[in-house]
Motif scaffolding. Structure first.
Motif, short mmCIF file in Angstrom:
data_model
loop_
_atom_site.label_atom_id
_atom_site.label_comp_id
_atom_site.label_asym_id
_atom_site.label_seq_id
_atom_site.Cartn_x
_atom_site.Cartn_y
_atom_site.Cartn_z
N THR A 178 -16.13 39.22 -1.76
CA THR A 178 -16.74 39.45 -0.45
C THR A 178 -18.11 38.76 -0.45
O THR A 178 -18.79 38.73 -1.47
N PRO A 179 -18.52 38.19 0.69
CA PRO A 179 -19.81 37.49 0.73
C PRO A 179 -20.97 38.40 0.35
O PRO A 179 -21.00 39.58 0.71
N ILE A 180 -21.92 37.86 -0.38
CA ILE A 180 -23.12 38.59 -0.80
C ILE A 180 -24.24 38.30 0.19
O ILE A 180 -24.57 37.13 0.43
N ARG A 181 -24.83 39.35 0.77
CA ARG A 181 -25.96 39.13 1.69
C ARG A 181 -27.18 38.74 0.88
O ARG A 181 -27.63 39.49 0.01
N LEU A 182 -27.74 37.57 1.20
CA LEU A 182 -28.84 37.01 0.42
C LEU A 182 -30.19 37.20 1.10
O LEU A 182 -31.22 37.28 0.42
N PHE A 183 -30.22 37.26 2.44
CA PHE A 183 -31.47 37.39 3.18
C PHE A 183 -31.43 38.60 4.11
O PHE A 183 -30.37 38.96 4.61
N ASP A 184 -32.61 39.18 4.35
CA ASP A 184 -32.68 40.23 5.37
C ASP A 184 -32.92 39.58 6.74
O ASP A 184 -32.97 38.35 6.86
N ASP A 185 -33.08 40.41 7.78
CA ASP A 185 -33.21 39.88 9.14
C ASP A 185 -34.49 39.06 9.33
O ASP A 185 -34.56 38.23 10.24
N ALA A 186 -35.49 39.30 8.48
CA ALA A 186 -36.74 38.56 8.58
C ALA A 186 -36.73 37.28 7.75
O ALA A 186 -37.72 36.55 7.72
N GLY A 187 -35.62 37.01 7.08
CA GLY A 187 -35.52 35.80 6.27
C GLY A 187 -36.05 35.95 4.86
O GLY A 187 -36.27 34.95 4.16
N ASN A 188 -36.27 37.19 4.42
CA ASN A 188 -36.74 37.43 3.06
C ASN A 188 -35.58 37.47 2.07
O ASN A 188 -34.51 38.00 2.38
N LEU A 189 -35.80 36.92 0.88
CA LEU A 189 -34.77 36.88 -0.15
C LEU A 189 -34.54 38.28 -0.70
O LEU A 189 -35.48 38.96 -1.14
N LEU A 190 -33.29 38.74 -0.66
CA LEU A 190 -32.96 40.09 -1.12
C LEU A 190 -32.55 40.13 -2.58
O LEU A 190 -32.69 41.16 -3.24
N ILE A 191 -32.00 39.04 -3.09
CA ILE A 191 -31.42 39.02 -4.44
C ILE A 191 -32.00 37.85 -5.21
O ILE A 191 -32.08 36.73 -4.72
#
Length: 300
Positions: A178-191
């Motif tokens: 399943t795709p891994i979410r890499l950015f939040d809505d503000a464009g910040n790197l999550l991982i």
């Protein structure tokens, strides 16, 4: 001839002499006040132009695309598993390469059997034309690492997908189903890191395990295959069939893995360059223009 429209338009921005038939102090004071009012729009225009031009020149400060450095590391023990090139994609979440418990499609099979990933890449491009895709490294033996930089738009390519063949094998691989979410809505790197353990190794279920037909084994012929017609599932025990055989990297293979051993790591780092000092100076000049414009507006 008289052109009142053009005359009125020009008089808004420039001072025109006001004919006087006689010297009159009150009229002179009034004329001066009228002149200042006529000059004021010109001041506004100049400051407005300075401000807009400055912020236009600084447009690169808030540009959306980011430079992401992806580093892959083989953390398996000496003489254990290696990995074929890593296929990666930053995308909108519509690409799904495979599913646990289902028969493998051509895309993931192109990764699991031979590592080329040609169909994987082509399908990815067709499903999401705006995705940023690529392939990192070559054969990654134990202890090796390699990095590559990608330009990614975090506003559209929010998700991350990867896949790599595990070698030696017939159809083992690592990847996310399943795709891994890499950015939040503000464009910040999550991982910043993704670890793969031995228990995360997938069996594609498309080819029978046979060292004679395996990739990365001296004397093996990867072009030969016996269909398995099974489904995708977790299975790293198949690696035991290659113990004692010489690999294409000239080491004698020894699985020597337990389920919890971390064998592979993906590191993701934002390496976007900070603005040049000159660009920051222009940005500051723009704010000065705004402040001056407000000050003039308040006084005139």
């Amino acid at each position: 001839a008289s052109f009142p429209y053009f005359q009125k338009s020009w008089e808004r921005w420039f001072i025109f002499p006001i004919p006087q038939l006689e010297v009159n102090t009150k009229k002179m004071k009034k004329s001066k006040s009228q002149s200042l009012r006529m000059l004021f729009p010109f001041k506004q225009l100049a400051l407005r132009s300075l401000t807009f031009a400055t912020f236009a020149a600084c447009g690169t400060v808030t540009a959306a695309p980011m430079q992401l450095e992806v580093t892959i590391v083989n953390l398996a023990s000496d003489n254990s598993v290696s990995f074929a090139p890593l296929h990666v994609g930053f995308h909108n979440g519509t690409f799904d390469a495979f599913n646990n418990g289902q028969a493998a499609g051509a895309a993931i099979t192109s990764v699991a059997e031979g590592g080329s990933g040609n169909v994987w890449q082509a399908d990815f491009a067709a499903i999401d034309p705006t995705a940023t895709r690529g392939t990192i490294g070559g054969a990654l033996t134990p202890g090796d690492s390699v990095s590559q930089t990608f330009t990614v738009d975090p506003s559209t390519n929010v998700f991350f997908t990867f896949a790599s063949m595990v070698i030696p094998s017939n159809d083992l691989f690592i990847g996310n189903n399943t795709p891994i979410r890499l950015f939040d809505d503000a464009g910040n790197l999550l991982i910043s890191e993704i670890d793969q353990r031995a228990s995360d190794i997938w069996d594609n279920g498309s080819e029978v395990s046979d060292p004679a037909n395996a990739a990365f084994i001296v004397g093996g012929n990867n072009d030969l295959r016996t269909p398995e017609n099974d489904v995708i599932s977790f299975n790293f025990d198949e690696l035991n069939a290659f113990n004692g055989l010489t690999t294409a990297a000239n080491y004698v293979f020894n699985n020597n893995l337990t389920a919890n051993d971390v064998v592979y790591r993906i590191q993701i780092r934002d390496v976007t360059q900070v603005p040049e000092p000159g660009t920051l100076a222009l940005l500051g000049l723009g704010f000065v223009g705004l402040a001056l414009r407000r000050r003039v507006t308040g006084k005139i």
